[in-house]
Write a protein that holds these residues in place. Sequence first.
Motif, mmCIF file in Angstrom:
data_model
loop_
_atom_site.group_PDB
_atom_site.id
_atom_site.type_symbol
_atom_site.label_atom_id
_atom_site.label_comp_id
_atom_site.label_asym_id
_atom_site.label_seq_id
_atom_site.Cartn_x
_atom_site.Cartn_y
_atom_site.Cartn_z
ATOM 1 N N UNK A 62 0.862 -1.181 0.000
ATOM 2 C CA UNK A 62 0.000 0.000 0.000
ATOM 3 C C UNK A 62 0.896 1.228 0.000
ATOM 4 N N UNK A 63 0.694 2.092 -0.984
ATOM 5 C CA UNK A 63 1.517 3.289 -1.124
ATOM 6 C C UNK A 63 0.664 4.528 -0.840
ATOM 7 N N UNK A 64 1.060 5.277 0.177
ATOM 8 C CA UNK A 64 0.364 6.524 0.531
ATOM 9 C C UNK A 64 0.756 7.616 -0.473
ATOM 10 N N UNK A 65 -0.070 8.652 -0.608
ATOM 11 C CA UNK A 65 0.220 9.700 -1.599
ATOM 12 C C UNK A 65 1.641 10.278 -1.502
ATOM 13 N N UNK A 126 -3.421 10.435 -10.273
ATOM 14 C CA UNK A 126 -3.359 9.604 -9.065
ATOM 15 C C UNK A 126 -2.878 10.384 -7.836
ATOM 16 N N UNK A 127 -2.704 11.707 -7.983
ATOM 17 C CA UNK A 127 -2.292 12.515 -6.826
ATOM 18 C C UNK A 127 -3.364 12.416 -5.743
ATOM 19 N N UNK A 128 -2.913 12.317 -4.493
ATOM 20 C CA UNK A 128 -3.839 12.268 -3.372
ATOM 21 C C UNK A 128 -4.449 10.906 -3.128
ATOM 22 N N UNK A 129 -4.138 9.941 -4.001
ATOM 23 C CA UNK A 129 -4.722 8.611 -3.848
ATOM 24 C C UNK A 129 -3.758 7.648 -3.153
ATOM 25 N N UNK A 130 -4.331 6.806 -2.292
ATOM 26 C CA UNK A 130 -3.586 5.677 -1.739
ATOM 27 C C UNK A 130 -3.727 4.532 -2.740
ATOM 28 N N UNK A 131 -2.598 3.939 -3.099
ATOM 29 C CA UNK A 131 -2.572 2.918 -4.150
ATOM 30 C C UNK A 131 -2.205 1.564 -3.568
ATOM 31 N N UNK A 132 -2.930 0.547 -3.979
ATOM 32 C CA UNK A 132 -2.664 -0.820 -3.518
ATOM 33 C C UNK A 132 -2.153 -1.654 -4.683
ATOM 34 N N UNK A 133 -0.902 -2.093 -4.570
ATOM 35 C CA UNK A 133 -0.268 -2.862 -5.642
ATOM 36 C C UNK A 133 -0.232 -4.342 -5.283
ATOM 37 N N UNK A 134 -0.606 -5.181 -6.252
ATOM 38 C CA UNK A 134 -0.340 -6.622 -6.194
ATOM 39 C C UNK A 134 0.759 -6.865 -7.206
#
Length: 161
Positions: A62-65, A126-134
Amino acid sequence: FMIAAQNSVVLMDYTVKDGEGNIIDTSSGHEPLAFIVGLGNIIPGLEREFIGKKKGDAFTVTVKPEDGYGDKDDALVEVVPRAQFAGVKNLGVGMQLQAQTDDDTMVVTVINLTETEVTVDANHPLAGKTLNFDVKVVDVRVASPEEMTHGHVHGVGGHHH
């Protein structure tokens, strides 16, 4: 097996979702994405997770902004006269356009339209978004001297000149 470290080339399969679980991007059906660890080819919050990984490893991150595309900057949202877009066909919300600034070309996204005005947002989508990578590590190898000089991968999954 080679272990990923600074300047290793990593090939990865990935799917990235937003906080609501919507798929934003995926390599599924495409070549794996290749990058050189430590050169900032990919966002820092994801890049550092590859250190110590090897071929076949799969993980989620999980990557925070602040470790991704940054926080949204309201100063980058601008309302401009619709007349400036007279040449654009089928102008619509969500459309991405290239805008010329004094010293740069940036991509802006249309976020609102009225009869006379267009609101554009120059933040990364994608600015401001928390991103979940698999992520799955497809391969790890040594970067060639040429790749190190150019700062990106050549050949499969990489940059094509």
